[in-house]
Design a protein around this motif. Structure first.
Motif, short mmCIF file in Angstrom:
data_model
loop_
_atom_site.label_atom_id
_atom_site.label_comp_id
_atom_site.label_asym_id
_atom_site.label_seq_id
_atom_site.Cartn_x
_atom_site.Cartn_y
_atom_site.Cartn_z
N GLU A 218 3.54 4.71 -14.63
CA GLU A 218 2.46 5.65 -14.36
C GLU A 218 1.15 4.91 -14.05
O GLU A 218 0.42 5.28 -13.13
CB GLU A 218 2.27 6.59 -15.55
CG GLU A 218 3.44 7.54 -15.78
CD GLU A 218 3.18 8.47 -16.95
OE1 GLU A 218 2.10 8.34 -17.57
OE2 GLU A 218 4.05 9.31 -17.23
N GLU A 219 0.86 3.85 -14.82
CA GLU A 219 -0.37 3.09 -14.58
C GLU A 219 -0.29 2.36 -13.23
O GLU A 219 -1.29 2.27 -12.50
CB GLU A 219 -0.59 2.10 -15.71
CG GLU A 219 -0.93 2.76 -17.05
CD GLU A 219 -1.29 1.72 -18.09
OE1 GLU A 219 -1.46 0.54 -17.71
OE2 GLU A 219 -1.41 2.09 -19.27
N VAL A 220 0.94 1.82 -12.96
CA VAL A 220 1.09 1.14 -11.67
C VAL A 220 0.89 2.12 -10.51
O VAL A 220 0.20 1.83 -9.52
CB VAL A 220 2.48 0.48 -11.58
CG1 VAL A 220 2.72 -0.08 -10.16
CG2 VAL A 220 2.59 -0.65 -12.60
N ALA A 221 1.48 3.31 -10.64
CA ALA A 221 1.31 4.30 -9.58
C ALA A 221 -0.14 4.73 -9.45
O ALA A 221 -0.65 4.92 -8.32
CB ALA A 221 2.21 5.51 -9.87
N LYS A 222 -0.82 4.91 -10.60
CA LYS A 222 -2.22 5.31 -10.55
C LYS A 222 -3.08 4.23 -9.87
O LYS A 222 -3.94 4.53 -9.02
CB LYS A 222 -2.73 5.58 -11.95
CG LYS A 222 -4.16 6.07 -12.00
CD LYS A 222 -4.59 6.34 -13.44
CE LYS A 222 -6.04 6.79 -13.49
NZ LYS A 222 -6.48 7.06 -14.88
N ALA A 224 -2.04 1.94 -7.79
CA ALA A 224 -1.70 1.88 -6.37
C ALA A 224 -2.36 3.00 -5.60
O ALA A 224 -2.81 2.82 -4.45
CB ALA A 224 -0.18 1.93 -6.21
N GLY A 225 -2.45 4.18 -6.21
CA GLY A 225 -3.14 5.29 -5.55
C GLY A 225 -4.61 5.01 -5.34
O GLY A 225 -5.18 5.33 -4.29
N VAL A 226 -5.23 4.40 -6.36
CA VAL A 226 -6.65 4.06 -6.22
C VAL A 226 -6.84 3.01 -5.11
O VAL A 226 -7.77 3.09 -4.31
CB VAL A 226 -7.21 3.55 -7.56
CG1 VAL A 226 -8.63 3.02 -7.38
CG2 VAL A 226 -7.21 4.67 -8.60
N ILE A 227 -5.92 2.02 -5.08
CA ILE A 227 -6.01 0.99 -4.03
C ILE A 227 -5.87 1.62 -2.65
O ILE A 227 -6.60 1.31 -1.71
CB ILE A 227 -4.94 -0.08 -4.27
CG1 ILE A 227 -5.27 -0.89 -5.53
CG2 ILE A 227 -4.83 -1.01 -3.05
CD1 ILE A 227 -4.20 -1.89 -5.90
N ARG A 228 -4.88 2.53 -2.52
CA ARG A 228 -4.67 3.18 -1.23
C ARG A 228 -5.89 3.99 -0.81
O ARG A 228 -6.35 3.92 0.34
CB ARG A 228 -3.45 4.09 -1.30
CG ARG A 228 -3.13 4.81 0.01
CD ARG A 228 -2.00 5.80 -0.17
NE ARG A 228 -2.35 6.81 -1.16
CZ ARG A 228 -3.14 7.87 -0.90
NH1 ARG A 228 -3.65 8.04 0.32
NH2 ARG A 228 -3.41 8.74 -1.85
N ALA A 229 -6.46 4.77 -1.76
CA ALA A 229 -7.63 5.58 -1.44
C ALA A 229 -8.83 4.71 -1.09
O ALA A 229 -9.57 5.00 -0.14
CB ALA A 229 -7.97 6.50 -2.62
#
Length: 393
Positions: A218-222, A224-229
């Motif tokens: 979950e933390e990795v996905a979060k 990664a989402g911040v990096i993508r945004a």
């Protein structure tokens, strides 16, 4: 000499024909039944010579635009006796009066006036007393001079107005170019602040993933989402600034509107974004009425805080950053960002930068009429402090 225009050719042709017609008319008058009453009364041989000189002077009028003074000097002897060249001599005098310096024109006019008594003595007027003829000739020369001076003044006025219009147009183009350059510089400075902030956040999240490969999914996905945004927003900002800086002249009217600029009310979101990236930020907001802060002042304060947080993430990772704001109308707005001076080497590779962030902040504060201080203070902390004017009304 400038090439003759169609109008110049028409005027020169008409003057040539007029002068030539006068020379032929004067010579024909001397061949009439009463030659003693002719305009050029005198010996027949003088009239024949006068005709040749009149035709020559008429032809020489084609050179008056290039060498008016030289032509006037060459034809000076004709003013003493020639009737056939009278029109050509008047045209030459008129040209010098209009196009050449006044001292030269005045000298040529004086020669014409002084030669009038001699001319009338050689070519007396059979219908008018001698002194009356002299007075009439002087009057005619005076009318020609007045007319030429009027044309000269009008030409100079037109040239002056044309030069003034050209100068005004050039100055307007220069002002437009300067305004465009200043606007591009401002946009580039804004984009520097935004990109530096976003890329530093992206680097922090990427560094967290690098040093915690065993983090929960979950933390990795979060992260990664911040990096993508953050990467998407950075690319969007970069696309906008490149589009503006590549815009050609006159493209400002067709450019897309800029996105809304941040104000002091956007500071909580900026702080929350930094906290989400793992930066410890403490905020002390003592602004009397944040809603009353002018938009330009609030935008400058936002950019100063943004630059301070970006520098702290780059140069003092993990340090506690203190942000303080205070002010009221009439007293100005004070902004201070403080963080401990880093000790030792950073645990990860330093985030690259242009090294012009504080330079841009200093320029922004200077343009706003404020003051800026930055550097290590007596306690050893790095301090970035600015004061911005906040009018009372």
């Amino acid at each position: 000499m400038a090439r003759r225009t169609p109008r110049d050719w028409l005027v020169d042709g008409l003057l040539f024909l007029l002068s030539l017609a006068w020379a032929v008319l004067a010579f024909g008058d001397s061949l009439g039944p009463e030659p003693e009453m002719a305009l050029n009364a005198g010996p027949s041989w003088l009239n024949e010579v006068d005709l040749v000189l009149g035709v020559w002077a008429s032809t020489a009028l084609w050179l008056r635009r290039r060498w008016p003074v030289g032509l006037a000097v060459v034809t000076l002897p004709l003013i003493l006796f020639s009737v056939s060249a009278s029109v050509a001599l008047v045209v030459i005098l008129f040209t010098v009066l209009v196009h050449r310096p006044l001292p030269v024109a005045a000298a040529l006019t004086a020669v014409h006036l002084l030669s009038s008594p001699v001319f009338l003595a050689v070519r007396p007027d059979p219908a008018m007393p001698y002194w009356a003829s002299v007075a009439f000739t002087v009057l005619v020369i005076g009318v020609i001079v007045a007319w030429a001076l009027f044309v000269r003044a009008r030409r100079q006025l037109v040239l002056s107005l044309r030069e003034r219009a050209d100068r005004a147009e050039a100055e307007q183009q220069l002002r437009v170019a300067q305004a465009r350059q200043l606007e591009r510089t401002r946009i580039a400075r804004e984009m520097h602040d935004v990109l530096a902030h976003r890329i530093s956040l992206l680097s922090l999240h990427a560094g967290a993933l690098e040093f915690r490969p065993d983090a929960p999914a979950e933390e990795v996905a979060k992260a990664a989402g911040v990096i993508r945004a953050s990467a998407h927003a950075a690319l969007q900002d970069l696309r906008e600034v490149i589009g503006v800086l590549r815009a050609e002249s006159g493209a400002a009217e067709t450019a897309t509107p800029e996105r809304p600029q941040p104000t002091l009310g956007d500071l909580p979101a900026l702080v929350a974004e930094s906290r989400a990236a793992g930066v410890r930020v403490g905020v002390v907001d003592a602004v009397a009425d944040a809603a009353a802060v002018p938009a330009a002042v609030g935008r400058s304060a936002y950019r100063i805080v943004q630059e301070g947080l970006t520098n702290a993430r780059k140069h003092a990772p993990g340090a506690l950053v203190s942000v303080q704001l205070a002010g009221r109308p009439g007293d100005g707005l004070a902004v201070e960002i403080r963080n401990p001076w880093p000790v030792g080497e950073p645990p990860a590779p330093a985030i690259p930068g242009t090294g012009t962030g504080l330079v841009g902040v200093a320029e922004r504060v200077s343009l706003a009429g404020g003051r800026l201080e930055h550097g290590r203070d007596a306690t050893g902390d790095f301090r970035l402090a600015a004061w911005l004017p906040w009018p009372a009304s």
